[in-house]
Motif scaffolding. Structure first.
Motif, PDB file in Angstrom:
ATOM      1  N   SER A  86       0.805  -1.224   0.000  1.00 59.43           N
ATOM      2  CA  SER A  86       0.000   0.000   0.000  1.00 59.43           C
ATOM      3  C   SER A  86       0.842   1.279   0.000  1.00 59.43           C
ATOM      4  O   SER A  86       0.339   2.349  -0.276  1.00 59.43           O
ATOM      5  N   THR A 139     -10.809  -8.552   9.204  1.00 62.19           N
ATOM      6  CA  THR A 139     -10.976  -8.604  10.647  1.00 62.19           C
ATOM      7  C   THR A 139     -12.422  -8.887  11.041  1.00 62.19           C
ATOM      8  O   THR A 139     -13.347  -8.415  10.398  1.00 62.19           O
ATOM      9  N   GLU A 169      -9.595   3.915   7.436  1.00 62.85           N
ATOM     10  CA  GLU A 169      -9.927   4.219   6.038  1.00 62.85           C
ATOM     11  C   GLU A 169      -8.703   4.349   5.146  1.00 62.85           C
ATOM     12  O   GLU A 169      -8.689   5.095   4.189  1.00 62.85           O
ATOM     13  N   HIS A 170      -7.650   3.658   5.500  1.00 62.54           N
ATOM     14  CA  HIS A 170      -6.447   3.692   4.672  1.00 62.54           C
ATOM     15  C   HIS A 170      -6.296   2.330   3.985  1.00 62.54           C
ATOM     16  O   HIS A 170      -6.585   1.294   4.586  1.00 62.54           O
ATOM     17  N   PRO A 171      -5.849   2.322   2.734  1.00 66.06           N
ATOM     18  CA  PRO A 171      -5.705   1.027   2.041  1.00 66.06           C
ATOM     19  C   PRO A 171      -4.802   0.048   2.781  1.00 66.06           C
ATOM     20  O   PRO A 171      -4.951  -1.168   2.617  1.00 66.06           O
ATOM     21  N   SER A 172      -3.889   0.548   3.627  1.00 67.39           N
ATOM     22  CA  SER A 172      -3.012  -0.390   4.340  1.00 67.39           C
ATOM     23  C   SER A 172      -3.801  -1.289   5.283  1.00 67.39           C
ATOM     24  O   SER A 172      -3.324  -2.315   5.721  1.00 67.39           O
ATOM     25  N   ARG A 173      -5.047  -0.879   5.616  1.00 70.15           N
ATOM     26  CA  ARG A 173      -5.876  -1.696   6.486  1.00 70.15           C
ATOM     27  C   ARG A 173      -6.533  -2.844   5.713  1.00 70.15           C
ATOM     28  O   ARG A 173      -6.978  -3.825   6.298  1.00 70.15           O
ATOM     29  N   ASP A 174      -6.581  -2.708   4.393  1.00 72.25           N
ATOM     30  CA  ASP A 174      -7.314  -3.683   3.588  1.00 72.25           C
ATOM     31  C   ASP A 174      -6.757  -5.101   3.670  1.00 72.25           C
ATOM     32  O   ASP A 174      -7.489  -6.060   3.519  1.00 72.25           O
ATOM     33  N   ARG A 202      -5.153   4.980  -3.768  1.00 73.77           N
ATOM     34  CA  ARG A 202      -3.763   4.936  -3.302  1.00 73.77           C
ATOM     35  C   ARG A 202      -2.979   6.150  -3.753  1.00 73.77           C
ATOM     36  O   ARG A 202      -1.772   6.189  -3.582  1.00 73.77           O
ATOM     37  N   LEU A 246      -9.711   9.444  -0.287  1.00 73.74           N
ATOM     38  CA  LEU A 246     -10.713   8.993   0.673  1.00 73.74           C
ATOM     39  C   LEU A 246     -12.127   9.057   0.084  1.00 73.74           C
ATOM     40  O   LEU A 246     -12.959   8.188   0.356  1.00 73.74           O
ATOM     41  N   ARG A 278     -12.496   6.074  -2.065  1.00 75.47           N
ATOM     42  CA  ARG A 278     -12.572   4.868  -1.245  1.00 75.47           C
ATOM     43  C   ARG A 278     -13.972   4.684  -0.660  1.00 75.47           C
ATOM     44  O   ARG A 278     -14.558   3.616  -0.736  1.00 75.47           O
TER      45      ARG A 278
END
Ligand SMILES: [Zn+2]
Lengths: 661, 347
Positions: free
Chosen positions: A50, B151, B142-147, A247, A226, A229
């Protein structure tokens, strides 16, 4: 993301065999998950983490390849033409937080057909379907620069173009043919009459480009990650376009992508450039300035890093050196790397290209800490003990079925909002079900001698929040042993942990028909008993089952201290006694009298046998008891024991419901 | 009278020479010394004798009795006597102990290697909040790194939605320990973690992880490499090697994925589809864990001065390590708890 090696070769010459390139890229941080041959091309499938939005473009990947090969890129930037200006139509951005810059180019007089082979191969080898000579170009440019583009059928647009939030319940049919109901969470592109695209996600059917399209409106934009998203999540979509916008896309390449697409479309489908229109402002980005200290870098990696080595690698990566000395340097991060923000980002860039394998291995000198009693150590002890008593350790799931547990009378369960399956949707309130099912699993596989324990958490809902407590669960079937083994096992557990004062109190417990509570210091720390008939029936098990659950934290808290106790060196003397006990009386009543009457002489007792025979009165059961007498200070004479034992016999015999045989 | 003694003695000698086994000796003992023995018959004659005879005969009788008794004892102890032979090929009796689960055993093995390096074991809770599982670990909402972290969330009222979850990794323990203790700290933390993954041969919605981390003024990447190499060689075999591949995790920087040289084929590279090793797919390496230097944002989220302190952290899947070490090909075997499976690992 998939990329084609021939596409990369548009930027630089690659002589290295594809397999070797896989290895080189993987070892510098671009993990190649798969390599496939496709005609005269190689298709690489890489993991894009990411942080590396720039690897979502062939340009970004080519940069990484160039770094690996120690080569320079040859990038041909197109000349951006913004004239003539498109007349008669406005582009209106309602909120610049959602969209900071929007560009439209109109091309007229097209003759759309299938794409030429080279273009088809480019998009297909990057994992995108070939559609036609316009759509393929927009995808090709998106792949190349990283900026998603969208082409609308210009003749289907009415009036001005708006970048706005969707109205509540506004309807939208995408080019995938699916109808969706939008909300304020969705950013859309609209004309005067209708929504023509879910911004940055997918175009609308109503303005789709097909083989009959003559004129197009080519969109390029910078949407807020955001906003895209939230919008795509609310409609459950994840597209090549939204994936990139979410991204971050690079503002620098937006005009190049749009310009090159316009040029290629004219080249492949004919037509003329009709006009350019923009709204908002393309932001100028400044390079991030980061100062680093070479000794800090060396301390961080455990590797002596010289100024020249660091500079050489960073410049290969596109950093600029603003100033440098033996001790420190100021570097400017490349404009295509928004993920470089602080020193540690530079440490990483340097070390991954330098090679992790060249950093030496050494052991840290960790200052030893005094080992305090803790739950991990305690669990280890319990585990050893239970294994030594013949039990097998099980690991069962902490998530169970609400329906099943509610049926067993459990209430107030902790529910999972997004369970995978309905049979696993609540946190378990007891270890019982897991163990009983494990027993059933083994019984069904012709294992008769089945015994298990598990050390795991159970979960309780509190007024606010949750509580999880470690428990020891023990369960076995009658093929393994009877209830009194379980009682002995619990005794042993308590003795092992030097818990002296405890008692078993009859108390009803969930799932059990006969059960005792284990009371230590006035507090119940667990229970043991025989599993209820109905519970067994529901599970489909015929054999008797026994179960105990002990709170591990409370057991740990009650733990005593090991201390030497003097013992008698004089022999213990035993006498046997046969008793018939009426069923309304308890063995404990007999035991109480014996202990009380034999006073200091009492040492222990043991059951020799139990029986229910024809010769017994109805409602009576019989057993033979062996009583051990002992004194700490002297040997007992048989005369004194005989008279003591006789007295006890008389005392017992005098009780209602107790008969000496 | 004396003649009777002599005959008895002769008789005894003859019998003794015929007796080979302990049973036969025991029978002789009854015959000559027992309550109804010939010797006892002779004793019963004594009262009828004269005083003088009584004394001589009594004395000789006792001498003979001792002689017989002694001879019998000697024969019992003599090496010539044949021991009864047992058929030793009958099956052994089963021992009454149970079996520890292989997962808890491997967990203990891993922890003990790091305990040897000075790490302490700390356990953490499984129901966690969003802050400890994500935000504090540099994984913003809400960040793609959480995707990449699917969970399970707890069902709560609207205002608390998404606040509590089942930890998707053991890293929250890192946050809890670093927030409550001042460095130096070196902790290893095993436990259950949960992810909504469909169950198959290599996935389970519940599995076990071990988290390890060390924070001090002079911790560096070289220490991370050394500690993990020490672990891999202690756990797998002293001959294995590690390969650190640069990777991205939000909570460490630099980050690495670590491969161990294949313990099955010895790390031989082989690209031929038919001959290649099924465990490493012919690559010679198998991915075993993720690690890195703790990101300064994470240290700062725990109130630790990132200018002064540095740390490394790593996380590994216990099931994965166990499957690799013992050649287990289906993760579901761990949770079936088939006694025939558990019994194979007598640990
Ligand atoms: Zn292999």
């Amino acid at each position: 993301m998939k990329f084609s090696l021939n596409f990369i070769k548009e930027f630089l010459e690659v002589k290295m065999p594809a397999q070797d390139l896989v290895e080189a890229l993987t070892m510098s941080g671009m993990e190649v998950e798969n390599l496939e041959k496709s005609g005269n091309d190689w298709v690489f499938d890489i993991e894009v983490t990411s942080n590396r939005y720039d690897w979502l473009s062939l340009l970004g990947i080519a940069r990484e390849v160039a770094v690996c090969l120690g080569k320079k890129l040859d990038i041909k930037y197109p000349k951006v033409v913004k004239e003539p200006v498109l007349l008669g139509r406005k582009i209106v951005i309602e909120d610049s937080n959602d969209c900071i810059f929007y560009v439209g180019r109109v091309i007229r007089g097209l003759n759309i057909s299938a794409s030429p082979l080279w273009l088809k191969q480019r998009v297909i080898n990057c994992g995108i379907n070939s559609i036609n000579s316009v759509v393929d170009v927009t995808n090709y440019c998106m792949l190349k620069w990283g900026n998603p583009l969208h082409a609308f059928d210009y003749d289907k647009l009415k009036g001005d173009i708006f970048v706005r939030r969707a109205k509540k319940n506004e309807e939208f049919i995408g080019i995938d043919g699916k109808e969706r109901i939008l909300s304020k969470d969705n950013l859309v592109i609209a004309d005067a009459e209708k929504v023509i695209a879910l911004a940055g996600v997918i175009g609308a059917k109503n303005s789709e480009v097909d083989e009959t399209t003559k004129n197009i409106f080519l969109e390029a934009a910078l949407f807020l990650p955001l906003s895209i998203r939230r919008s795509r999540r609310s409609v459950g979509l994840d597209t090549e376009s939204s994936y990139r916008f979410e991204r971050m896309v690079n503002p620098q390449y937006l005009e190049f992508a749009s310009e090159q697409a316009a040029n290629l479309i004219k080249e492949l489908s004919g037509g003329v450039f009709f006009g350019y229109k923009e709204a908002g402002k393309n932001p100028t980005i400044k390079p991030k300035r980061i100062m680093i200290n070479f000794s800090s870098l060396s301390d961080y990696l455990g590797l002596a890093c010289s100024a020249s080595a660091v500079r050489q690698i960073l410049e290969r990566l596109g950093f600029k050196t603003e100033s440098i000395s033996k001790e420190t340097a100021v570097f400017l991060a490349p404009l295509f790397r928004f993920d470089i923000q602080r020193e540690v980002d530079i440490y990483e860039e340097f070390s991954r290209i330098y090679g992790f394998d060249k950093i030496p291995s050494s052991l840290p000198a960790i200052k030893p800490k005094v080992k305090e009693p803790n739950s991990y150590e305690f669990k280890k002890e319990v585990r050893r003990l239970l294994v030594s008593m013949g039990l097998n350790e099980a690991v069962t799931f902490s998530i169970e079925s609400e329906e099943e547990l509610t049926g067993l009378g459990y209430e107030n369960l902790i529910k999972i909002a997004n369970p995978l399956r309905k049979k696993e949707n609540v946190m378990r309130p007891s270890l019982c079900q897991g163990l009983l099912k494990t027993i059933k699993y083994n019984l069904n596989r012709s294992q008769s001698n089945v015994s298990f324990f598990e050390i795991a958490n159970i979960y309780t809902k509190l007024k606010s929040g949750f509580e999880e407590t470690s428990q020891i669960g023990i369960a076995y079937s009658q093929g393994f042993n009877d209830f009194f083994f379980l009682k002995g096992l619990v005794n042993r557990l308590l003795d092992y942990f030097d818990i002296v004062e405890y008692e078993f109190k009859p108390e009803s417990a969930k799932n059990m028909s006969n059960s005792l509570s284990i009371v230590v210091g006035g507090q119940s720390i667990g229970c043991l008993g025989k599993i209820d008939r109905q519970v067994k029936k529901d599970l489909g098990i015929k054999e008797d089952l026994f179960f105990s659950q002990i709170n591990l934290q409370l057991l740990m808290k009650a733990r005593g201290i090991k201390k030497y106790q003097p013992f008698s060196n004089y022999p213990a003397v035993c006498r046997d006694i046969s008793i018939a006990l009426r069923k309304d009386k308890k063995f404990a009543d007999v035991e109480k009298i014996i202990v009380k009457k034999s006073k200091d002489y009492f040492s222990s007792l043991e059951i020799l046998d139990r029986y229910q025979g024809q010769d017994l009165e109805k409602n009576y059961q019989a057993f033979t008891l062996r009583i051990f007498y002992q004194l700490p200070e002297r040997t007992l004479t048989s005369d004194e024991i005989d008279s003591l034992h006789l007295m006890i016999r008389d005392q017992l015999n005098a009780q209602d419901g107790i008969q000496i045989r | 009278m004396e003649e009777k003694l002599r005959i008895l003695e002769e008789e005894f000698k003859a019998d003794l020479s015929q007796s080979k086994t302990q049973e036969e000796l025991d029978a002789l003992k009854v015959k000559y010394l027992g309550r109804k023995s010939k010797l006892n018959d002779l004793f019963s004659l004594i009262p009828a004798l004269s005083r003088e005879e009584k004394s001589i005969f009594g004395k000789n009788l006792n001498i003979l009795k001792n002689k017989i008794s002694q001879k019998l004892d000697q024969s019992s102890n003599s090496e010539e006597r044949q021991e009864e032979l047992i058929d030793l090929t009958y099956p052994a009796k089963p021992m009454a102990n149970g079996y520890q689960h292989i997962l808890s055993h491997v967990t203990e093995q891993i922890c003990s290697v790091f305990e040897g390096l000075g790490f302490s074991v700390v356990e953490g809770g499984e129901i966690e909040d969003e802050w400890h599982n994500f935000s504090a670990l540099n994984i913003p909402a809400e960040h793609p790194s959480r995707d990449v972290f699917d969970t399970f969330y707890m069902e709560l009222k609207e205002k608390d939605k998404g606040k509590y979850l089942l930890r998707s990794h053991t890293s929250p323990t890192q946050i809890r320990v670093m927030s409550s203790l001042t460095p130096p700290v070196a902790v290893i933390s095993p436990g259950r973690v949960y992810r909504p993954d469909e169950v198959d041969a290599t996935h389970s919605f519940m599995f076990n992880q071990v988290e390890g981390f060390a924070v001090d003024e002079d911790i560096n990447f070289s220490h991370l490499k050394g500690a993990l190499l020490h672990f891999a060689r202690s756990f797998f075999a002293s001959s294995v090697n590690l390969r650190f591949r640069p990777h991205f995790f939000p909570f460490t920087e630099p980050s690495a994925e670590v491969d161990v040289s294949c313990v099955i084929c010895g790390g031989k590279k082989n690209n031929s589809v038919n001959q290649r090793c099924s465990v490493c797919k012919g690559k010679g390496w198998v991915e075993v864990l993720g690690c890195g230097m703790i990101h300064p944002n994470v240290l700062e989220a725990c109130g630790i001065n990132s200018r002064k302190y540095k740390g490394f952290a790593f996380g590994m899947g216990i099931e994965r390590l166990t499957m690799l070490k013992y050649g287990i090909n289906d993760i579901r075997l761990f949770y079936d708890n088939d006694q025939r499976f558990l019994k194979q690992f007598q640990v």
